[in-house]
Structure formats: C-alpha cells, structure tokens
Design an enzyme around this catalytic site. Structure first.
Site, PDB file in Angstrom:
ATOM      1  N   ALA A   1      -2.424   7.450  -4.948  1.00 30.41           N
ATOM      2  CA  ALA A   1      -3.729   7.850  -4.215  1.00 30.41           C
ATOM      3  C   ALA A   1      -3.507   9.186  -3.387  1.00 30.41           C
ATOM      4  O   ALA A   1      -2.442   9.215  -2.849  1.00 30.41           O
ATOM      5  CB  ALA A   1      -4.122   6.627  -3.250  1.00 30.41           C
TER       6      ALA A   1
ATOM      7  N   GLU B   1       0.274   2.242 -10.886  1.00 34.52           N
ATOM      8  CA  GLU B   1      -0.872   1.422 -11.283  1.00 34.52           C
ATOM      9  C   GLU B   1      -1.830   1.819 -12.097  1.00 34.52           C
ATOM     10  O   GLU B   1      -2.360   0.833 -12.968  1.00 34.52           O
ATOM     11  CB  GLU B   1      -1.656   1.059  -9.966  1.00 34.52           C
ATOM     12  CG  GLU B   1      -0.796   0.539  -8.713  1.00 34.52           C
ATOM     13  CD  GLU B   1      -1.407   0.038  -7.473  1.00 34.52           C
ATOM     14  OE1 GLU B   1      -1.901   1.064  -6.801  1.00 34.52           O
ATOM     15  OE2 GLU B   1      -1.559  -1.143  -7.141  1.00 34.52           O
TER      16      GLU B   1
HETATM   17  C1  LIG Z   1      -7.615   0.289  -3.047  1.00 30.20           C
HETATM   18  C2  LIG Z   1      -6.551   0.963  -3.561  1.00 30.20           C
HETATM   19  C3  LIG Z   1      -5.766   1.824  -2.683  1.00 30.20           C
HETATM   20  C4  LIG Z   1      -4.551   1.933  -2.500  1.00 30.20           C
HETATM   21  C5  LIG Z   1      -3.497   1.808  -3.673  1.00 30.20           C
HETATM   22  C6  LIG Z   1      -2.706   3.159  -4.032  1.00 30.20           C
HETATM   23  C7  LIG Z   1      -2.069   3.618  -2.854  1.00 30.20           C
HETATM   24  C8  LIG Z   1      -1.282   4.753  -3.041  1.00 30.20           C
HETATM   25  O1  LIG Z   1      -1.001   5.219  -4.109  1.00 30.20           O
HETATM   26  S1  LIG Z   1      -0.615   5.369  -1.753  1.00 30.20           S
HETATM   27  C9  LIG Z   1       0.398   6.914  -2.213  1.00 30.20           C
HETATM   28  C10 LIG Z   1       1.423   6.326  -2.867  1.00 30.20           C
HETATM   29  N1  LIG Z   1       2.115   7.591  -3.429  1.00 30.20           N
HETATM   30  C11 LIG Z   1       3.407   7.932  -2.633  1.00 30.20           C
HETATM   31  O2  LIG Z   1       3.820   7.426  -1.664  1.00 30.20           O
HETATM   32  C12 LIG Z   1       4.009   9.242  -3.311  1.00 30.20           C
HETATM   33  C13 LIG Z   1       4.117  10.277  -2.154  1.00 30.20           C
HETATM   34  N2  LIG Z   1       4.659  11.582  -2.710  1.00 30.20           N
HETATM   35  C14 LIG Z   1       5.979  11.665  -2.812  1.00 30.20           C
HETATM   36  O3  LIG Z   1       6.660  10.758  -2.983  1.00 30.20           O
HETATM   37  C15 LIG Z   1       6.377  13.076  -3.436  1.00 30.20           C
HETATM   38  O4  LIG Z   1       5.347  13.981  -2.859  1.00 30.20           O
HETATM   39  C16 LIG Z   1       6.375  13.161  -4.928  1.00 30.20           C
HETATM   40  C17 LIG Z   1       7.648  12.458  -5.295  1.00 30.20           C
HETATM   41  C18 LIG Z   1       5.465  12.925  -5.424  1.00 30.20           C
HETATM   42  C19 LIG Z   1       6.999  14.746  -5.205  1.00 30.20           C
HETATM   43  O5  LIG Z   1       7.837  15.282  -4.294  1.00 30.20           O
HETATM   44  P1  LIG Z   1       8.120  16.904  -4.193  1.00 30.20           P
HETATM   45  O6  LIG Z   1       8.189  17.303  -5.430  1.00 30.20           O
HETATM   46  O7  LIG Z   1       9.474  16.850  -3.246  1.00 30.20           O
HETATM   47  O8  LIG Z   1       6.857  17.355  -3.541  1.00 30.20           O
HETATM   48  P2  LIG Z   1       6.424  16.823  -1.777  1.00 30.20           P
HETATM   49  O9  LIG Z   1       6.827  15.418  -1.565  1.00 30.20           O
HETATM   50  O10 LIG Z   1       6.927  18.269  -1.021  1.00 30.20           O
HETATM   51  O11 LIG Z   1       4.934  16.897  -2.270  1.00 30.20           O
HETATM   52  C20 LIG Z   1       4.022  18.275  -2.592  1.00 30.20           C
HETATM   53  C21 LIG Z   1       2.844  18.115  -1.635  1.00 30.20           C
HETATM   54  O12 LIG Z   1       2.158  17.233  -2.281  1.00 30.20           O
HETATM   55  C22 LIG Z   1       1.500  16.342  -1.099  1.00 30.20           C
HETATM   56  N3  LIG Z   1       1.554  15.253  -1.498  1.00 30.20           N
HETATM   57  C23 LIG Z   1       2.515  14.379  -2.172  1.00 30.20           C
HETATM   58  N4  LIG Z   1       2.064  13.147  -2.489  1.00 30.20           N
HETATM   59  C24 LIG Z   1       0.781  12.950  -2.044  1.00 30.20           C
HETATM   60  C25 LIG Z   1      -0.103  12.152  -2.096  1.00 30.20           C
HETATM   61  N5  LIG Z   1      -0.012  11.073  -2.782  1.00 30.20           N
HETATM   62  N6  LIG Z   1      -1.467  12.446  -1.777  1.00 30.20           N
HETATM   63  C26 LIG Z   1      -1.587  13.414  -1.063  1.00 30.20           C
HETATM   64  N7  LIG Z   1      -0.804  14.343  -0.885  1.00 30.20           N
HETATM   65  C27 LIG Z   1       0.239  14.230  -1.398  1.00 30.20           C
HETATM   66  C28 LIG Z   1       2.578  16.638   0.038  1.00 30.20           C
HETATM   67  O13 LIG Z   1       2.114  16.417   1.136  1.00 30.20           O
HETATM   68  C29 LIG Z   1       2.842  18.177  -0.359  1.00 30.20           C
HETATM   69  O14 LIG Z   1       1.980  18.763   0.358  1.00 30.20           O
HETATM   70  P3  LIG Z   1       2.177  20.204   1.128  1.00 30.20           P
HETATM   71  O15 LIG Z   1       2.832  21.283   0.152  1.00 30.20           O
HETATM   72  O16 LIG Z   1       0.831  20.424   1.811  1.00 30.20           O
HETATM   73  O17 LIG Z   1       3.198  19.969   2.247  1.00 30.20           O
END
Ligand SMILES: CC/C=C\C/C=C/C(=O)SCCNC(=O)CCNC(=O)[C@H](O)C(C)(C)COP(=O)(O)OP(=O)(O)OC[C@H]1O[C@@H](n2cnc3c(N)ncnc32)[C@H](O)[C@@H]1OP(=O)(O)O
Length: 715
Positions: free
Chosen positions: A61, A103
């Site tokens: 998400a 999911e």
């Molecule tokens: C009703 C249902 C409601 C909810 C159910 C679902 C809930 C969810 O899904 S909550 C989100 C769960 N996901 C995560 O926790 C994953 C988070 N992301 C990561 O772990 C990592 O970003 C990655 C492994 C996906 C990639 O790693 P890497 O390549 O090292 O990049 P960065 O971590 O530096 O991320 C790059 C860039 O993307 C932004 N970002 C990453 N994930 C998200 C996200 N889920 N939502 C929004 N933004 C995200 C991160 O902040 C970085 O942004 P900047 O470049 O601006 O710093």
C-alpha cells in the site's frame, strides 16, 4: 498506473506502474480494477499475468496515502475480485512483493517468483497488520505457526524460503514474466476452485490454545509496549478459529484500532525518517546528491579493542579487504582468534563461507600505505588519537580518508594533526559494531563533502543506517545521553532506586533501563572521562561543581571498584563478574541512604511520570538545542539515531517525534517547572527553538526543518 497488453496470443499482461516500488496508490488500484476487467472481458484472453515494472512487483500500500482521506477503489474487494476471476491469474514476482503487494499476489491463483525476489508482510513494522486479507489467507496457505512468524515479525523471506513454505509455486532464475506467461499458458482452462486460498480450511493445529498463549507471551515480551504485534496474533487466531468472512471482519476491526493509533503514526514517520537521513546536507549547503564519494577498495582499522574488532568484522562481512593494525602483539593474537570466531559464527547464521581471508593482521602501521580509508579505533584518549593521526598522515598515500571512531572527542582537533584536514571525518559506530545498525558520520568544520559522501556510502555498504551530524562534544547521541544519565543519578539522590528508575524506563519501551545499561557498558568509562575533565576528583563528594549541580554517585561507586557487570558489582549486584542478571543490591540501598544523610537530603516518593519527564524531557530539550546549533539537519536525524543506536522504542518514533506527540506546549511547561525546581541545572532551561515552535502553534514535526531554516537565516 497499470498497463494492459495481450501477449503470446492468449495471455493478458497487467503491469503495475508507479515508480520506484509500484506502491498501490489510488491510481494503481484503479488501474488494476480497470485492466482486470478488460482482461476478463477479452474473449481472446485465457489467463492473466500481473507483474510490476522495472523489476519490482509491488512494495505494498502507498504509505504516503495513509494520512489522506481514502480515495480510489479499496484493496480488499479488488483482491477478492481477482481471486474470484474465472480465468487463471498469475503473479510474476520480481524484486519485492511486500505488504499489500504480497496480499495482491495471494489473491492470484498462482505465484511465480524470481530467485532474487523477497516477500513478506511487514505491516507490523508500520504499526499495522496485513489487513487486505493477508492475515486470513497466509495461515490458510502455509499454516498457523509459519504465518504467525512472518506476520508478527514482518520479516522478508527469500524466494527459496517462500517456495519451501508454499507461498510461491515456482522459482525462476530467468525472466520472471516469460516464466509466468509460459506457466499461465499451461494452466489456461484448468479448474480454479482449488486455487482460491480464501476457501481453504486453516490447517489444523494440535492444542491451538497452548500455541497462541505461548506466541502471545513471546510477542508481548519482545513488543515492549507495541500494540501491532499483539493485534497480528489476534488476527491470525481469527483465521485459525473462524470462517473466512468472519475472520475478515475481525481483521478489519483490529486494523481500525491500529490505523489511527499514535504508534502507527510513529512507525510510519520512522520509516520515512530512515530514508530522509540518507539525503544528508551540511550547513555549507553541500548535499548527498551533489557530492561524489571517493572509491574505497581497501580499508584499514587501527586498534583492535572491542570496537575495532567489531568494525573490522563488519567491513569484511561487507566484502571489503581490511588491514588491521594493533601495536600490542598479545592483543593482536587475541583479536585474531576472537574475530575469526565472530566471522565463522556470522557466516554460519547467514549460510555463507566465512570471509576470513578478507582480514589481514599487522602490528606495523607502515602496512597502511596503500589503503583508501582508515578507521581509527584506539583507546578513547585525545593525546593517543592525535599521535595516531599524525602517524597516519605521514604513512598513508595522498587522498586516504582518515576516520575516527571516537564517541565524542573533537574531530577537528584530530584533523588538525593531518596534512589534509578535509579528508578527516568521524565514523562513530555503536557496540557491538558488527551488529548495531547505527553509524554517526561526523563532519568537522574542515571536512569536505566528498569525505562525508564517502563515509556515508561506506556505511551503507556495511548495511548501516548512517546519519551525518556536526562536530560537538558527544555529537548527537552521546550529547543527549549525558543529560539522561545525569538526571537518573539526581533521582537517586532525591529518593529513587536504580530498580525504580529502570522499571519506568523499561515500561516506556527501552530494552534496558539507564542503570542496567550503565552496568553493561561499564561505569569506569565515564569516570575516566570525568577525571580527565577534572570533574571527578577521588575522595570528593561535593554536589556542586563548576557552578552547577553534580552527582558524584557514579564516581563513588567506581572508587569502590564497582564498575558494573565486569566486576560483578555496580548499580546492581551480579552473581559473579561478567554475569548478566542484575539483582537489586541491599548494599547499594544502604549506601544511598548514607549518602543522602551525609548531604542532608530527604528521600521523597518519586512516581513513574516524574522519572520519565526528568529523564526524557532534558534529552528532548537538548535535541532542540542540537537542531538550533545546526549539529543535526532535522528531527528525523535525531530520532533515527535514538531508535537505532540507543534503543528508543520505535513505536514512539524517537525523542523529537515523541515530543510532538506529547505536545510541545506540555514539554515546555514541564521543563519550566523542573528548571524552577532545579535552577542549578542549566540545561533544564527550555531552549529557544522549543519556545519558538510553541509560539507559532506547535507545527507537526515534518515542518520543523522550515522553522529551523528561517531561524538560521535570521542569525
Ligand atoms: C485496507 C488495507 C490496508 C492495508 C494493507 C496493506 C498495508 C501495506 O501494504 S503497508 C506497506 C507495506 N510495505 C512495506 O512496508 C514495504 C516498504 N518498502 C520497503 O521495504 C522498501 O522500500 C523496498 C524493499 C520496497 C525497496 O527498498 P529500496 O530499493 O532500498 O528503496 P527505498 O526503501 O529507499 O524506497 C524507495 C522510495 O520508495 C518509497 N517507498 C517504499 N515503499 C513505499 C510504500 N509502501 N509506500 C510509499 N512509498 C514507499 C520510499 O519512501 C523511498 O522514497 P524516497 O525515494 O522519496 O525516499
């Protein structure tokens, strides 16, 4: 935000497009709904593949949307309609399938993963639970114990482990989309009833109650006050005991409590803060994206005490050749033995070969002539460090970066010993250095942006969360910590006991109270520093020194040889030297009573609230001073340092975020109160940045940088 095409004649291909991680924003969800409908209505299409662009399936998400009001199609019905589809839906997983991303894949009928892909349900780390059906589908697919492990820890699994657990159906080393299309062609027209996970019964567990009791107990212990891991267990219990639709209702109910909680806000703030600190900037205007790091092919560590050993091991584990230098032959031999064991243990845990050949051992500083970067980790003594820097400057090739692992000494004084002060920075690791995630990269007034960029990049290569900070006594972490430990000693003088203070701190969520921590790291370290500063004078017990309140309690314990765990006595009693289990010590209580009597102090009852306010608010106040002085660029830097280096509970965000949650007005009012009660403690006086923030209406923590920028531009 989701692109549709038809390939190989009969396969509908849906590509998620939302760089960098294809998060499920409203636009992506709308795109999925539209393209799935298109594929299902297209008579030529017999099966469908869902993939993500640029080698990432989906990062879940869109966390940035959590603060806004909900728009676009909701996730749960979207995933449900994919599962209900009458054509086989295949997820082609490359890069990451995390949270809502996994999911979504669990809603598909089949999952094909690239061998390098990582999968997981990390919602718990954001203060949430997998509430798009993940908490109900995963246990049905892989069983309750394995699902509990993944959902309560949020850990990511490799494709190989996902295959073993039964999360994915196939793993490929080749192009994932090609493999998924081939697979989709092979399953076209086959019945799908047995592929809809929500219809599976949850695999039976013998003695379900005992399992959940056991897991709940473990989770409560490790959660340290975090609510999401507990809700995760409750959601999985619903999967194990209720029909799917009722389980989904429970999932929704639990999520509703978490979603608006302060803990979720803190954890999500922390997620972005971790990424923000990588985008460092110096007061000169130099920044992460305009500064090019120097190449680092070979590194040296000088001084093989506990810190040097850990640093060298971490470097070798990151694949870098390391030359280690230790002048004392006996210490060198001992270090070699211990470090080889550390490398072997680490390799065993990670299932790789120990990188023993990456480290060479020497007692001769001349062997550092060809390294690109040196990390000095000798004894914490300015004169000794100065000598080492003078030698390094003469021995090392031009352009070698000289770094110090000092935990608080003046980096600029060390730089002044060298020919190239612009190549000197602090790299402050935390013990044990091969385990702890935090690295403070300290720039002095003469450090070049290139030197900072190089140290930051090396930290990243070592798997550290690196934070660039300015040079001052104790930098960020230890400068704030000093006030915390001092306040704790004052509380003992006023009537508290180490147990009482530690219990309050541990209930707040720190893994260890202040006195237990002091016993673990050794009381003698601070004592030596205070003696060097002429603050501690053996035999003296004066409570005012250099014009301000001083607690000699720690010094008095050291004079009795009570250095903490290593001597079996400190703030607590241990069964033998080196033992880790702290016992309350009647001797200490008697000693405190005598001390109070000697100084005419009357013990009073001190409650938990006062302990927390007295220990935490002065640190927060110092955090504001650090921001005001430009030592840290923003509150995120301080919070990341405290969460990853000092055990501040992550679900409280960090000290600065915590202050914003408590309310800046309240923090200010309590500091004023304590300063009035203790005018001989100058640092209790509220800092002007805090006053200013309160005066302009206590803006949210995300806005503080602007206020600080304006403050600096007015100076
Ligand atoms: C009703 C249902 C409601 C909810 C159910 C679902 C809930 C969810 O899904 S909550 C989100 C769960 N996901 C995560 O926790 C994953 C988070 N992301 C990561 O772990 C990592 O970003 C990655 C492994 C996906 C990639 O790693 P890497 O390549 O090292 O990049 P960065 O971590 O530096 O991320 C790059 C860039 O993307 C932004 N970002 C990453 N994930 C998200 C996200 N889920 N939502 C929004 N933004 C995200 C991160 O902040 C970085 O942004 P900047 O470049 O601006 O710093």
């Amino acid at each position: 935000m989701a692109q549709y095409s038809r390939i190989s004649g009969s396969v509908g291909l849906i590509t998620l497009k939302n760089p960098p991680v294809n998060a499920l924003s409203a636009a992506v969800r709308q795109g999925i709904v539209d393209t799935v409908e298109k594929a299902l209505c297209d008579p030529q299409v017999k099966s469908v593949v869902i993939c993500g662009q640029d080698g990432v399936f989906c990062g879940g998400a869109d966390v940035k949307e959590f603060e806004k009001s909900m728009s676009g199609p909701p996730l749960i019905p979207m995933i449900h309609s994919i599962e209900c589809a009458t054509k086989p839906m295949v997820a082609a997983i490359e890069g990451s399938a995390l949270g809502g991303g996994l999911e979504l894949a669990l809603g598909c009928h089949y999952r094909i993963a690239h061998s390098k892909a990582r999968l997981g349900l990390p919602e718990v780390t954001l203060g949430l639970l997998p509430a798009a059906g993940g908490s109900q589908r995963l246990p049905r697919l892989i069983g309750v114990p394995a699902a509990l492990d993944l959902i309560t820890t949020g850990r990511h699994v490799t494709a190989a482990e996902a295959l073993q657990l039964g999360i994915v159906d196939q793993v490929t080393d080749h192009k994932t989309v090609d493999a998924a299309v081939k697979f989709a062609l092979s399953v076209a027209g086959k019945p799908l009833d047995a592929r809809r996970i929500s219809t599976y019964p949850c695999p039976v567990v013998t003695d379900l109650d005992a399992l959940f009791e056991d897991v709940m107990q473990k989770v409560r212990q490790s959660a340290r006050g975090a609510i999401a891991p507990i809700a995760c267990v409750q959601a999985v219990r619903a999967a194990a005991t209720l029909p799917y639709t009722r389980g989904m209702e429970r999932e929704k109910e639990l999520m509703a409590t978490l979603f608006t909680s302060g803990q979720a806000r803190a954890l999500q703030y922390n997620f972005f803060a971790q990424r923000a600190v990588g985008k460092w900037r110096m007061p000169s205007g130099a920044r992460w994206d305009t500064s090019t790091p120097r190449p680092v092919h070979k590194v040296a560590v000088i001084g093989l005490g506990t810190m040097g050993r850990g640093i060298a091991v971490a470097l070798a584990q990151a694949g870098l050749p390391v030359v280690t230098v230790e002048a004392q032959e006996k210490q060198l031999m001992e270090a070699k033995r211990v470090m080889s064991d550390m490398l072997k243990r680490g390799a065993k845990r990670r299932g790789v070969a120990p990188p023993l050949d990456k480290i060479s051992y020497s007692s001769n500083i001349q062997d550092l002539a060809d390294v690109d970067l040196v990390i000095e980790a000798v004894f914490e003594d300015m004169d000794l460090k100065k000598k080492v820097f003078l030698q390094l400057s003469a021995v090392c090739k031009p352009g070698t970066l000289l770094c110090t692992n000092t935990s608080g000494l003046d980096v600029d004084q060390l730089a002044s010993q060298t020919r190239n002060p612009e190549l000197v920075v602090g790299m402050h690791f935390f013990a044990p250095a091969h385990v702890m995630k935090l690295l403070e990269v300290v720039y002095g007034p003469r450090s070049s942006p290139q030197a900072v960029a190089t140290a930051m990049q090396l930290g990243k290569k070592m798997g550290k969360i690196s934070v660039a900070v300015g040079n001052c006594r104790g930098f960020v972490g230890n400068r704030m910590l000093k006030l915390y430990t001092e306040q704790a000693s004052f509380l003992l003088e006023e009537g508290a006991t180490p147990d009482l203070v530690d219990r309050a701190i541990e209930e707040f969520g720190f893994p260890m109270g202040v006195f237990r921590m002091s016993d673990l790291s050794g009381l003698d370290i601070g004592w030596r520093v205070r003696k060097e500063m002429k603050l501690a004078v053996p035999g003296q017990s004066a409570r005012i020194r250099e014009g301000r309140r001083y607690s000699p309690l720690g010094d008095l314990l050291c004079e009795q040889g009570r250095f903490g765990q290593k001597t079996g006595r400190g703030w607590y009693r241990y069964n033998k030297p080196g033992d880790r289990v702290a016992h309350s010590d009647p001797w200490l209580h008697h000693f405190l009573e005598e001390y109070r009597a000697q100084h005419g102090l009357v013990a009073r009852r001190i409650d938990q609230q006062e302990i927390l306010e007295r220990c935490l608010y002065p640190m927060i106040n110092e955090g504001f001073r650090i921001l005001q002085d430009g030592i840290a660029a923003g509150p995120e830097d301080i919070d990341v340092i405290y969460v990853f280096g000092y055990g501040w509970p992550r679900h409280c965000g960090g000290p600065m975020f915590y202050a914003s949650m408590v309310g800046l007005e309240k923090v200010l009012e309590r500091l004023e109160h304590y300063y009035q009660a203790h005018p001989d403690v100058p640092y209790l006086q509220p800092c002007s940045l805090l006053r200013r923030l309160v005066a302009i209406g206590s803006p949210p923590v995300q806005k503080w940088r602007e206020v600080i920028k304006n403050l600096h531009s007015q100076l």
